[in-house]
Design a protein around this motif. Structure first.
Motif, mmCIF file in Angstrom:
data_model
loop_
_atom_site.group_PDB
_atom_site.id
_atom_site.type_symbol
_atom_site.label_atom_id
_atom_site.label_comp_id
_atom_site.label_asym_id
_atom_site.label_seq_id
_atom_site.Cartn_x
_atom_site.Cartn_y
_atom_site.Cartn_z
ATOM 1 N N PHE A 1 0.857 4.166 -2.799
ATOM 2 C CA PHE A 1 0.545 5.554 -2.457
ATOM 3 C C PHE A 1 1.614 6.501 -2.997
ATOM 4 O O PHE A 1 1.300 7.551 -3.574
ATOM 5 C CB PHE A 1 0.425 5.688 -0.934
ATOM 6 N N ASP B 1 -2.106 3.685 9.960
ATOM 7 C CA ASP B 1 -0.839 4.362 9.688
ATOM 8 C C ASP B 1 -1.019 5.877 9.856
ATOM 9 O O ASP B 1 -1.646 6.548 9.034
ATOM 10 C CB ASP B 1 -0.387 4.040 8.261
ATOM 11 N N ARG C 1 1.314 8.198 9.745
ATOM 12 C CA ARG C 1 2.079 8.931 8.738
ATOM 13 C C ARG C 1 1.294 9.032 7.432
ATOM 14 O O ARG C 1 1.288 10.079 6.785
ATOM 15 C CB ARG C 1 3.422 8.226 8.485
ATOM 16 N N PHE C 2 0.602 7.965 7.065
ATOM 17 C CA PHE C 2 -0.222 7.972 5.860
ATOM 18 C C PHE C 2 -1.310 9.043 5.949
ATOM 19 O O PHE C 2 -1.571 9.769 4.986
ATOM 20 C CB PHE C 2 -0.832 6.586 5.661
ATOM 21 N N LYS C 3 -1.954 9.139 7.115
ATOM 22 C CA LYS C 3 -3.025 10.120 7.285
ATOM 23 C C LYS C 3 -2.503 11.548 7.209
ATOM 24 O O LYS C 3 -3.145 12.437 6.648
ATOM 25 C CB LYS C 3 -3.748 9.876 8.610
ATOM 26 N N SER D 1 -7.278 2.823 7.981
ATOM 27 C CA SER D 1 -5.829 2.622 8.124
ATOM 28 C C SER D 1 -5.364 3.053 9.516
ATOM 29 O O SER D 1 -5.846 4.044 10.074
ATOM 30 C CB SER D 1 -5.094 3.427 7.045
ATOM 31 N N ASP E 1 0.823 -1.213 0.000
ATOM 32 C CA ASP E 1 0.000 0.000 0.000
ATOM 33 C C ASP E 1 0.855 1.260 0.000
ATOM 34 O O ASP E 1 0.558 2.240 -0.694
ATOM 35 C CB ASP E 1 -0.929 0.018 1.222
ATOM 36 N N ARG E 2 1.896 1.243 0.802
ATOM 37 C CA ARG E 2 2.771 2.406 0.934
ATOM 38 C C ARG E 2 3.410 2.764 -0.412
ATOM 39 O O ARG E 2 3.425 3.932 -0.823
ATOM 40 C CB ARG E 2 3.856 2.122 1.981
ATOM 41 N N GLU F 1 0.201 12.551 5.563
ATOM 42 C CA GLU F 1 0.556 12.815 4.168
ATOM 43 C C GLU F 1 -0.684 13.038 3.312
ATOM 44 O O GLU F 1 -0.667 13.810 2.361
ATOM 45 C CB GLU F 1 1.377 11.647 3.621
ATOM 46 N N LEU F 2 -1.769 12.351 3.688
ATOM 47 C CA LEU F 2 -3.015 12.487 2.940
ATOM 48 C C LEU F 2 -3.552 13.916 3.024
ATOM 49 O O LEU F 2 -4.102 14.441 2.047
ATOM 50 C CB LEU F 2 -4.045 11.506 3.489
ATOM 51 N N TRP G 1 -9.544 6.181 4.241
ATOM 52 C CA TRP G 1 -8.379 6.443 5.079
ATOM 53 C C TRP G 1 -8.632 6.103 6.558
ATOM 54 O O TRP G 1 -7.689 5.800 7.303
ATOM 55 C CB TRP G 1 -7.974 7.915 4.957
#
Length: 408
Positions: free
Chosen positions: A255, A350, A352-354, A348, A251-252, A356-357, A345
């Motif tokens: 993205f 994560d 860090r993912f949120k 998830s 996934d990472r 960055e989103l 989202w």
């Protein structure tokens, strides 16, 4: 410096045609490629022969425009003839601007084409239903461009053959420093203008067959990216990853690949703005001038009704499909923020993912637009504004001409 510039020109050979023909959106570039190749202006080579031929054509158009524009200046008090000549003066000017862009902005255009060919994601990434919808949108764009070509061919046929059949002068009313109506001299000049007028028509329309699909393909790519972003945390994304990379990547990584694709798309949109902004500006100017002059000529000289009517219709079509693709690019880039937010989202863990989103959504909130050299955006609002402006100019010029004629 010259060697570095040459290195940027990549050959877009038969592999290019084979590659874009497999995609429902990219294949819309094929008609434009064929037409530009027939005029030796397809941006994939800068050989000495091609460069010399292009310079010869450019100088020829410049000479033609100087003599033709001189007629408008010399006969400015003769409203009927001056306005009729001004209509074709703007068309020639339009051709010069397009020629300059397609020839002298060749490295940037070549880079855009290469990225579309090699790096744009195929339509097969999305569902069959969405493929059909996006392909239909591209076909409509191509049909609109063909819709302008028909009236332009009819108008050009009447303009180029009419003066010779009626024995009424030249195709382009011009002022020359010699007697042009002598035997053989007239025939030579008429043939020169005949060939040049058809070259102008084909080049102007070839440019549109190239630029309009180019912008629409970028709009469609935004739609594809929306779908991939939206599915990035769902099971549908696995099939998309297999289509794009031949394996199910994490996934990472998916993205990050979406972010790279978005950056590339934004860069290409900026390049399109850099290359075509003056062409769009002149399109607005020439369409306004052409619509005003043609409608006035319809009143002043009813004998030119057919030529001026098709001339006006062609310019309305032309301006419409410019605004159509510009509006589509803006709308699809605006929808990116909603697509990113709808990617599930909240499922998830994560952090860090949120975070960055949030940054991605902020970036998506600035839509990509094409402008007329920064003065006006290319969209439907601008199209209506130009039509209103044309009507205002038309009523003003008509009243001035009527008052002038009444005094005489």
């Amino acid at each position: 410096m010259e060697a570095r510039r040459r290195a940027k020109i990549r050959r877009l050979s038969s592999d290019f045609i084979n590659g874009i023909s497999k995609d429902g959106a990219k294949k819309c570039l094929v008609p434009g490629k064929w037409l530009l190749e027939s005029l030796v202006v397809w941006p994939d080579t800068d050989s000495k022969f091609v460069t010399g031929f292009n310079w010869m054509c450019f100088i020829n158009l410049m000479v033609l425009e100087v003599f033709h524009a001189s007629y408008v200046v010399v006969h400015r008090t003769d409203y009927g003839n001056a306005i009729t000549a001004a209509a074709t003066v703007t068309t020639t000017l339009e051709c010069l601007v397009r020629f300059y862009i397609i020839v002298f902005k060749k490295p940037v255009i070549n880079e855009i084409l290469f990225n579309i060919w090699r790096k744009f994601w195929p339509l097969s990434v999305v569902s069959n239903k969405k493929i059909a919808r996006l392909t239909r949108r591209c076909n409509v764009t191509l049909a609109l461009t063909f819709g302008c070509y028909g009236p332009a061919l009819i108008c050009n046929t009447m303009i180029t053959l009419g003066p010779y059949l009626d024995n009424s002068g030249l195709i382009f009313k011009s002022v020359f420093p010699f007697q042009w109506n002598q035997t053989y001299v007239y025939e030579i000049i008429y043939f020169w203008q005949y060939v040049s007028e058809w070259y102008i028509l084909i080049l102007v329309n070839s440019f549109d067959f190239f630029m309009i699909p180019l912008v629409m393909i970028c709009a469609v790519q935004f739609a594809v990216l929306q779908n991939v972003f939206k599915n990035i945390l769902s099971a549908k994304s696995y099939k998309q990853r297999m289509t794009l990379y031949g394996e199910v990547i994490p996934d990472r990584k998916m993205f990050l690949n979406c972010l790279d694709q978005q950056r590339m798309l934004i860069k290409i949109c900026e390049q399109l703005e850099e290359v075509f902004r003056f062409a769009i500006l002149f399109q607005f100017f020439c369409s306004t001038a052409a619509l005003c002059s043609s409608t006035i000529v319809l009143q002043v000289d009813p004998s030119q009704f057919a030529e001026m009517l098709t001339f006006a219709v062609a310019h309305m079509f032309q301006l419409f499909y410019y605004c159509f693709v510009g509006n589509e690019l803006t709308v699809q880039s605006e929808k990116m923020a909603d697509a990113v937010y709808a990617c599930n989202w909240h499922l998830s863990d994560d952090i860090r993912f949120k975070k960055e989103l949030i940054l991605v959504i902020q970036r998506c909130q600035k839509p990509q637009t094409l402008t007329a050299a920064g003065f006006i955006d290319l969209n439907f609002v601008s199209y209506i504004s130009v039509l209103r402006l044309c009507f205002s100019f038309y009523t003003l010029l008509t009243s001035l001409i009527v008052s002038k004629l009444s005094k005489t």
